[in-house]
Design an enzyme around this catalytic site. Structure first.
Site, PDB file in Angstrom:
ATOM      1  N   SER A 254     -16.741  58.555 -29.464  1.00 32.01           N
ATOM      2  CA  SER A 254     -16.132  57.242 -29.259  1.00 32.01           C
ATOM      3  C   SER A 254     -14.620  57.328 -29.367  1.00 32.01           C
ATOM      4  O   SER A 254     -14.060  58.258 -29.937  1.00 32.01           O
ATOM      5  CB  SER A 254     -16.645  56.259 -30.306  1.00 32.01           C
ATOM      6  N   LYS A 255     -14.019  56.310 -28.812  1.00 36.36           N
ATOM      7  CA  LYS A 255     -12.570  56.209 -28.771  1.00 36.36           C
ATOM      8  C   LYS A 255     -11.970  56.157 -30.174  1.00 36.36           C
ATOM      9  O   LYS A 255     -10.856  56.601 -30.399  1.00 36.36           O
ATOM     10  CB  LYS A 255     -12.243  54.902 -28.053  1.00 36.36           C
TER      11      LYS A 255
END
Ligand code: GLU
Length: 477
Positions: A254-255
């Site tokens: 994930s970011k």
């Protein structure tokens, strides 16, 4: 239907290309190359609420910098276009009408509020939270009443209410889902736009896609897609779902835990070659232990059969290591071209191409990514700053004698080549009696701003005579 292998990369333009999507694009591209098929790019932009300005342009540019050329798609066109879903609404409408006419889909007039309420009630009671299908049962006059009132509606697919569905996936092999896990999928939203599921299935069919190669997060959508293929009387393509990409703690990549946008990696100075090589190994490997591949080699080596089932950890340390290898082993001129923009951005003016490449050559042996090159080059381009203890070294009696000696000898010399510099170093020892700690650290400090760094002849060669003299003069009292 042709027998040609046709695969597609079908991104929704979110504003950036996720590394996971890069892998999907790459695997599709490689498979097409390997079997002599076609690689199609289709933009899935039906969700108007998620429209991002410039996203498509950015996506096309990123794919281009990665060297993944498509055969049909947005800027190239092709026989199966348009390749933007937002331009295909009429096509979808035709099939929606067919589904409604044949009783395979129905209008649902339930409002979002009613649905939310019902879902919450069921959730609290631990009951099934899927849509209860009440609008399936509306008769014609009830439907006409709603339509007469201009009530908003969505169109849903009739999913079988019992039994299960089994299909074959190239990676997961035999997969079974019970139908009672699958909701009556919305095909058309209340704004009249198709959902991903409807547009995706229709386009895959009309574009004669033979293999759907995409991320594992879409595996659970396969049952509704198969139901839709059947409702339309179409044969589904082969399915191939790629393993998840994971953070080092095994959570989904994930970011929040770091970069995921390919553009960000490129901007930091990871080479496209490295990214492709790194990403292809996230979920695939050839039989041997070869670790480095060019794109052309991959086009021959790749196969869908060797894709892993289990998730792959995105190991940033390995990426850094691999990029360092590429920086060192790629042709210096190529690296020089990649590095140039960092010099321009930093305002470092390159006056001599040979010396520029020399500098890049030293730098690439000490950095992992190209955005570190300017930090390394800084002493050559910016004014040197000194701490108090440096000033003490520079101002000492022996340093001052040394600097004067060097200036006097350099002024009339035509060229500062290695032989000349080494000669001067020897003469400093012999004629001035200055050696060891009194010799090298002050010279480096004067010319490079630090006691440690590249060899003196290299520093002087890159600086060139004029700057060398200037720097000596700056530290002479
Ligand atoms: N538009 C979907 C995405 O961006 C495509 C999924 C698929 O390949 O079917 O992930």
């Amino acid at each position: 239907m042709s027998n040609e292998i046709r695969v597609r990369f079908a991104p929704s333009p979110t504003g950036y290309l996720h590394v996971g999507s890069l892998r999907t694009a790459l695997y599709n591209y490689l498979y097409a190359k390997k079997v002599g098929g076609k690689f199609i790019l289709r933009i899935e932009d039906t969700d108007q609420t998620r429209y991002v300005n410039g996203a498509v342009k950015n996506l096309l540019e990123t794919l281009e910098s990665m060297g993944l050329e498509y055969d049909e798609g947005p800027e190239k066109g092709g026989e199966y276009g348009p390749y933007f879903q937002s331009k295909r609404t009429e096509i979808y409408n035709k099939y929606v009408k067919e589904l409604l006419d044949h009783g395979k889909a129905y209008r649902c007039f339930c409002t979002p509020d009613e649905l939310d309420k019902k879902r919450e009630e069921h959730r609290v009671k631990g009951l099934d939270t899927r849509y209860d299908g009440r609008c399936r049962k509306l008769n014609e006059s009830e439907i006409n009443d709603h339509l007469g009132n201009n009530d908003k509606f969505v169109i849903r697919l009739k999913i079988p209410q019992e039994g299960e569905v089994t299909f074959y996936d190239i990676v997961r092999e035999k997969v079974t889902f019970p139908w009672n896990m699958v909701d009556d999928q919305v095909l058309v939203k209340s704004d009249g736009f198709p959902t991903y599921h409807l547009a995706n299935v229709i386009d895959d069919h009309l574009m004669e896609i033979s293999h759907v190669i995409r991320g594992e997060e879409w595996l659970s959508s396969v049952p509704k897609h198969l139901c839709l293929y059947e409702a339309l009387g179409w044969k589904p393509p082969k399915m191939c779902h790629l393993p998840l990409l994971l953070n080092s703690d095994k959570s989904k990549l994930s970011k929040r835990q770091g970069d995921v946008a390919v553009e960000d990696f490129l901007n930091k100075g990871y080479l496209p070659e490295t990214l492709l090589n790194f990403v292809v190994l996230l979920g695939w490997h050839a039989p041997g232990d070869q670790e480095f591949y060019t794109l052309t080699e991959l086009e021959k080596a790749f196969s869908l059969k060797r894709i892993n089932k289990s998730g792959s950890v995105f190991d940033l340390e390995k990426l850094n290591w691999m990029n360092g290898q590429y920086l060192r082993n790629t042709d210096l001129k190529v690296i020089g071209e990649y590095a140039r923009k960092y010099f321009i951005d930093a305002g470092y003016h390159i006056t001599n191409e040979k010396h520029y490449l020399e500098l890049v050559d030293i730098a690439r042996n000490r950095i992992h990514k190209l955005d570190e090159v300017t930090e390394f080059a800084k002493p050559f381009f910016s004014k040197l700053e000194y701490a108090e203890e440096d000033k003490a070294i520079l101002g000492s009696e022996s340093s001052q004698i040394l600097f004067k000696f060097w200036v006097d000898n350099i002024i009339d010399s035509p060229e500062l080549n290695e032989e000349f510099i080494n000669g001067l170093l020897n003469r400093s020892v012999e004629e001035l009696g200055i050696k060891g700690k009194e010799l090298y650290p002050p010279l480096r400090l004067a010319l490079y701003g630090s006691e440690h760094g590249p060899e003196l002849p290299t520093i002087m060669d890159i600086l060139e005579k004029e700057k060398v003299l200037l720097r000596f003069k700056n530290v002479l009292k």
